[in-house]
Scaffold this motif. Sequence first.
Motif, PDB file in Angstrom:
ATOM      1  N   ALA A  30      74.006 -52.647  29.997  1.00  8.16           N
ATOM      2  CA  ALA A  30      73.455 -52.436  28.660  1.00  8.16           C
ATOM      3  C   ALA A  30      74.513 -52.735  27.612  1.00  8.16           C
ATOM      4  O   ALA A  30      75.694 -52.497  27.818  1.00  8.16           O
ATOM      5  CB  ALA A  30      72.990 -50.989  28.524  1.00  8.16           C
ATOM      6  N   ARG A  31      74.103 -53.268  26.482  1.00  6.35           N
ATOM      7  CA  ARG A  31      75.047 -53.532  25.408  1.00  6.35           C
ATOM      8  C   ARG A  31      75.439 -52.213  24.756  1.00  6.35           C
ATOM      9  O   ARG A  31      74.573 -51.392  24.444  1.00  6.35           O
ATOM     10  CB  ARG A  31      74.385 -54.413  24.359  1.00  6.35           C
ATOM     11  N   PRO A  32      76.735 -51.959  24.611  1.00  3.28           N
ATOM     12  CA  PRO A  32      77.142 -50.692  23.994  1.00  3.28           C
ATOM     13  C   PRO A  32      76.598 -50.590  22.571  1.00  3.28           C
ATOM     14  O   PRO A  32      76.836 -51.445  21.741  1.00  3.28           O
ATOM     15  CB  PRO A  32      78.673 -50.745  23.995  1.00  3.28           C
ATOM     16  N   GLN A  33      75.816 -49.536  22.337  1.00  2.00           N
ATOM     17  CA  GLN A  33      75.178 -49.398  21.024  1.00  2.00           C
ATOM     18  C   GLN A  33      76.146 -48.850  19.990  1.00  2.00           C
ATOM     19  O   GLN A  33      76.161 -49.250  18.861  1.00  2.00           O
ATOM     20  CB  GLN A  33      73.953 -48.475  21.161  1.00  2.00           C
ATOM     21  N   GLY A  34      76.946 -47.938  20.431  1.00  2.43           N
ATOM     22  CA  GLY A  34      77.893 -47.375  19.482  1.00  2.43           C
ATOM     23  C   GLY A  34      77.405 -46.056  18.919  1.00  2.43           C
ATOM     24  O   GLY A  34      76.268 -45.657  19.101  1.00  2.43           O
ATOM     25  N   ILE A  35      78.318 -45.407  18.245  1.00  2.00           N
ATOM     26  CA  ILE A  35      78.030 -44.091  17.685  1.00  2.00           C
ATOM     27  C   ILE A  35      77.554 -44.259  16.252  1.00  2.00           C
ATOM     28  O   ILE A  35      78.191 -44.937  15.449  1.00  2.00           O
ATOM     29  CB  ILE A  35      79.316 -43.234  17.677  1.00  2.00           C
ATOM     30  N   ASP A  36      76.456 -43.611  15.946  1.00  2.00           N
ATOM     31  CA  ASP A  36      75.932 -43.660  14.585  1.00  2.00           C
ATOM     32  C   ASP A  36      76.839 -42.823  13.699  1.00  2.00           C
ATOM     33  O   ASP A  36      76.912 -41.609  13.832  1.00  2.00           O
ATOM     34  CB  ASP A  36      74.504 -43.117  14.569  1.00  2.00           C
ATOM     35  N   LEU A  37      77.566 -43.494  12.799  1.00  2.00           N
ATOM     36  CA  LEU A  37      78.584 -42.801  12.035  1.00  2.00           C
ATOM     37  C   LEU A  37      78.037 -41.882  10.965  1.00  2.00           C
ATOM     38  O   LEU A  37      78.713 -40.963  10.529  1.00  2.00           O
ATOM     39  CB  LEU A  37      79.518 -43.811  11.375  1.00  2.00           C
ATOM     40  N   LEU A  38      76.829 -42.148  10.508  1.00  2.20           N
ATOM     41  CA  LEU A  38      76.322 -41.336   9.407  1.00  2.20           C
ATOM     42  C   LEU A  38      76.011 -39.918   9.847  1.00  2.20           C
ATOM     43  O   LEU A  38      75.786 -39.045   9.032  1.00  2.20           O
ATOM     44  CB  LEU A  38      75.104 -42.002   8.770  1.00  2.20           C
TER      45      LEU A  38
ATOM     46  N   VAL B 142      78.094 -59.776  21.297  1.00  3.74           N
ATOM     47  CA  VAL B 142      77.167 -59.896  22.418  1.00  3.74           C
ATOM     48  C   VAL B 142      75.769 -59.945  21.834  1.00  3.74           C
ATOM     49  O   VAL B 142      75.369 -59.055  21.086  1.00  3.74           O
ATOM     50  CB  VAL B 142      77.310 -58.689  23.362  1.00  3.74           C
ATOM     51  N   THR B 143      75.053 -60.987  22.147  1.00  5.31           N
ATOM     52  CA  THR B 143      73.758 -61.144  21.505  1.00  5.31           C
ATOM     53  C   THR B 143      72.671 -61.410  22.532  1.00  5.31           C
ATOM     54  O   THR B 143      72.896 -62.086  23.539  1.00  5.31           O
ATOM     55  CB  THR B 143      73.820 -62.281  20.458  1.00  5.31           C
ATOM     56  N   ASP B 144      71.513 -60.835  22.287  1.00  5.74           N
ATOM     57  CA  ASP B 144      70.376 -61.086  23.168  1.00  5.74           C
ATOM     58  C   ASP B 144      69.619 -62.314  22.723  1.00  5.74           C
ATOM     59  O   ASP B 144      69.045 -63.046  23.518  1.00  5.74           O
ATOM     60  CB  ASP B 144      69.415 -59.886  23.134  1.00  5.74           C
ATOM     61  N   GLU B 145      69.594 -62.507  21.394  1.00  8.29           N
ATOM     62  CA  GLU B 145      68.882 -63.648  20.827  1.00  8.29           C
ATOM     63  C   GLU B 145      69.867 -64.794  20.655  1.00  8.29           C
ATOM     64  O   GLU B 145      70.904 -64.602  20.017  1.00  8.29           O
ATOM     65  CB  GLU B 145      68.349 -63.269  19.448  1.00  8.29           C
ATOM     66  N   PRO B 146      69.583 -65.977  21.145  1.00  2.27           N
ATOM     67  CA  PRO B 146      70.517 -67.080  20.901  1.00  2.27           C
ATOM     68  C   PRO B 146      70.554 -67.410  19.406  1.00  2.27           C
ATOM     69  O   PRO B 146      69.557 -67.274  18.708  1.00  2.27           O
ATOM     70  CB  PRO B 146      69.909 -68.247  21.701  1.00  2.27           C
ATOM     71  N   CYS B 147      71.736 -67.819  18.948  1.00  2.46           N
ATOM     72  CA  CYS B 147      71.856 -68.226  17.546  1.00  2.46           C
ATOM     73  C   CYS B 147      71.028 -69.478  17.311  1.00  2.46           C
ATOM     74  O   CYS B 147      70.981 -70.375  18.132  1.00  2.46           O
ATOM     75  CB  CYS B 147      73.320 -68.554  17.215  1.00  2.46           C
ATOM     76  N   ARG B 148      70.393 -69.514  16.148  1.00  5.99           N
ATOM     77  CA  ARG B 148      69.644 -70.725  15.803  1.00  5.99           C
ATOM     78  C   ARG B 148      70.625 -71.870  15.592  1.00  5.99           C
ATOM     79  O   ARG B 148      71.798 -71.631  15.302  1.00  5.99           O
ATOM     80  CB  ARG B 148      68.849 -70.478  14.524  1.00  5.99           C
ATOM     81  N   PRO B 149      70.159 -73.113  15.694  1.00  4.78           N
ATOM     82  CA  PRO B 149      71.060 -74.265  15.526  1.00  4.78           C
ATOM     83  C   PRO B 149      71.872 -74.204  14.239  1.00  4.78           C
ATOM     84  O   PRO B 149      73.061 -74.522  14.238  1.00  4.78           O
ATOM     85  CB  PRO B 149      70.101 -75.469  15.518  1.00  4.78           C
ATOM     86  N   SER B 150      71.284 -73.790  13.144  1.00  5.64           N
ATOM     87  CA  SER B 150      72.032 -73.763  11.891  1.00  5.64           C
ATOM     88  C   SER B 150      73.130 -72.704  11.940  1.00  5.64           C
ATOM     89  O   SER B 150      74.225 -72.915  11.422  1.00  5.64           O
ATOM     90  CB  SER B 150      71.099 -73.497  10.707  1.00  5.64           C
ATOM     91  N   MET B 151      72.851 -71.584  12.597  1.00  6.03           N
ATOM     92  CA  MET B 151      73.864 -70.529  12.722  1.00  6.03           C
ATOM     93  C   MET B 151      74.980 -70.998  13.633  1.00  6.03           C
ATOM     94  O   MET B 151      76.158 -70.758  13.381  1.00  6.03           O
ATOM     95  CB  MET B 151      73.220 -69.249  13.273  1.00  6.03           C
TER      96      MET B 151
END
Lengths: 108, 597
Positions: free
Chosen positions: B68-76, B274-283
């Motif tokens: 799983a991708r580490p989500q991180g701690i919600d700082l707020l 780390v990305t689940d969605e591939p970057c679009r060509p322009s990105m």
Amino acid sequence: MLGLARVSAAQDGPTRVIDVRVENRRVVEPEGSIRVTQGDVIELRWTSDEPVDLHLHGYDRELRVEAGAPASMLVEAFASGRFPITSHGWSDGGHGHDALIFLEVYPD
Amino acid sequence: MSAGRLAAALAAIGLAASARPAPAQAHAFGARYDLPLPLDLYLAGAGAAVALSFAIMALVFRSPAGAARPQGIDLLRWRPLGVLLRPATLAVLRSLSVALFLLILAAGFFGNQETLENFAPAFVWVIWWVGLAYVAALLGNVWPAVNPWANVFAAAEQASRRLGLGDRLDLGVAYPARLAVWPAVVLFALFAWFELIVEASKQPAVLATAILVYSGITWLGMAVFGRAAWLAHGEAFALAFSVFGRFAPLGQPERRGGAGADRWYLRPYASGLVTDEPCRPSMMAFVLLMLATVAVDGFLETPLHASLLEAIASEPLVRPVLLRLHDLDLDFIAAVDTVLLVLAPGLFFLVYLSFSWLAKEMPDSELPVMKVAGLFVLSLVPIAIAYHLAHYLSYLLIAGQLIIPLASDPFGVGWNLFGTADYAIDIAVVGAKFVWYAAVIAIVVGHVFAVGVAHFVALRVFGSPGAAIKSQYPFLVLMVAYTMLSLWILSQPIVGGPNLAASRAPSGTLALAPYEFHEMCFELKPADEVAFEFQADRPIAFDIHYHDGLSIRYPVRLAGLSAHSGRFVAEFARSYCLFWLNRNFTETSLTYRVSGP
């Protein structure tokens, strides 16, 4: 003598004397860069066949050398790095920021 | 009295240290005084990068697929930070950013036009472009809060709301999906060209003008498509800092079309890449453009680049081009470097796509190449960040000190608002050894993160560790090569530029190749006199000219002469050039003597 403050190293005289010869607006001696060690106190002894205004960047030292007469630049190399020495006043039709030579101060 | 004059006055009465420079002049703007990385550190870094890459590969065998991708701690959730991020704090921050923006424009247009005595170039090029990149990469992307263009537009919208003129200031045109982030790509490319190749970009008024132009484009984009839409697709710096920010431990969740979400997470470094969605060509194009411009920035200072320019300039076929450029008052070096800047991203794109293709072929994957490329392009970012940090560390610490005297005297007119106007830059603030070790460590760490991110993504994309590993061999080669390129650039001595002048000597004999020219220029004042004489073994063209805006004026213009002598008296105060051109198809020898004023 009592109360004599610590004498700055520069007053003992330079640890190295480096002769730099400029001919036809190029440095013909020494070849490559001037390499010294951090902490050295150096005397750059310049001779030139034409009057030239020199500027050592970083240390921000300026020196005017007249044709034929040697002139010296005393530098305490307290900071390491690669510092260009440029000439003011010679226009080469565009880029006036070519370095004549580099002073490289290496950490000890 | 300006700081420089004060120092001179003090020196004259012996109160100042004899060799104390005017505060800002110990550093030529834009100059870096880094020593080249020594060979043993270069090899150690390269070796460590390769060895650690294999270590990471070995670890991959043991991890479960699809971690799983580490989500991180919600700082707020953490009360103190919640207080810090209250709307009131943000409002103050936004107002400060707008005030700073206006100060930069004012100083740029109305302040002292000496680069070192004006607040604008130092703040924009050192504190903002280099400094904020450091902050965005190492801490978190704070640009959305301090983006002056967004803040001004938002303030305008708020004012219009209060005045009852309407809720939004834009035309409400839906942003065409097909445009994606291409506008940002184009704008960033123009910015890179302006930063790296236009020498005038360090001049206050030129910089201020460029900022104004960019502001116009940005606000126009916001006025048409809406503030949020333009920030997500067209504001080049918002995108650039967000790319850096993906590496940082403090991040905001990605939201399509979102500008400034109010959730902040503390997460491991690089997990934002780390990305689940591939970057679009322009990105993908944007990221590769960033990587390429960072590399070109370093390459332009290397001896190899200077040799390349000298080699091109001595090519016989190039001579007519040189002549044309000279007549158009266009800079040959700028022209060649512009071509380099255009080719580099193209090259990066081709190389990256090839390796992406290999990465999908080796595990026999059915995924399309563009999808694979889009998934892994962000994994290269840590290497670029590491190189950028290494390259600019001492520059930030030395040139960054300029801001101290300039904060007290932003317009360069002799103020001393905070009492720091006489501050002298300390060039020894950081030593070469520290910079070397920091650079190599940063590059190795960046490489390790890159390999790590790529492996992580590979596990999620290719399922089995076996397929993931096969896909990573090509990327490993690519990353090692990219890291070696970074190390190589750092190991090169910084050179000012190529020496293209055939001779600077006041007299001599030259062999001019067909269509080669020789030029000598002098800064003259009215009534200054230049005496010249020359002889050539074939008739050549000779002129004395000066550039007047976009055109050239020829007080003296002669052709078909084998010998000539004379005295030229300047009429105006400007740069006059003596110019000899060999229009013959054979080499011609020219003997000349020129004595200036």
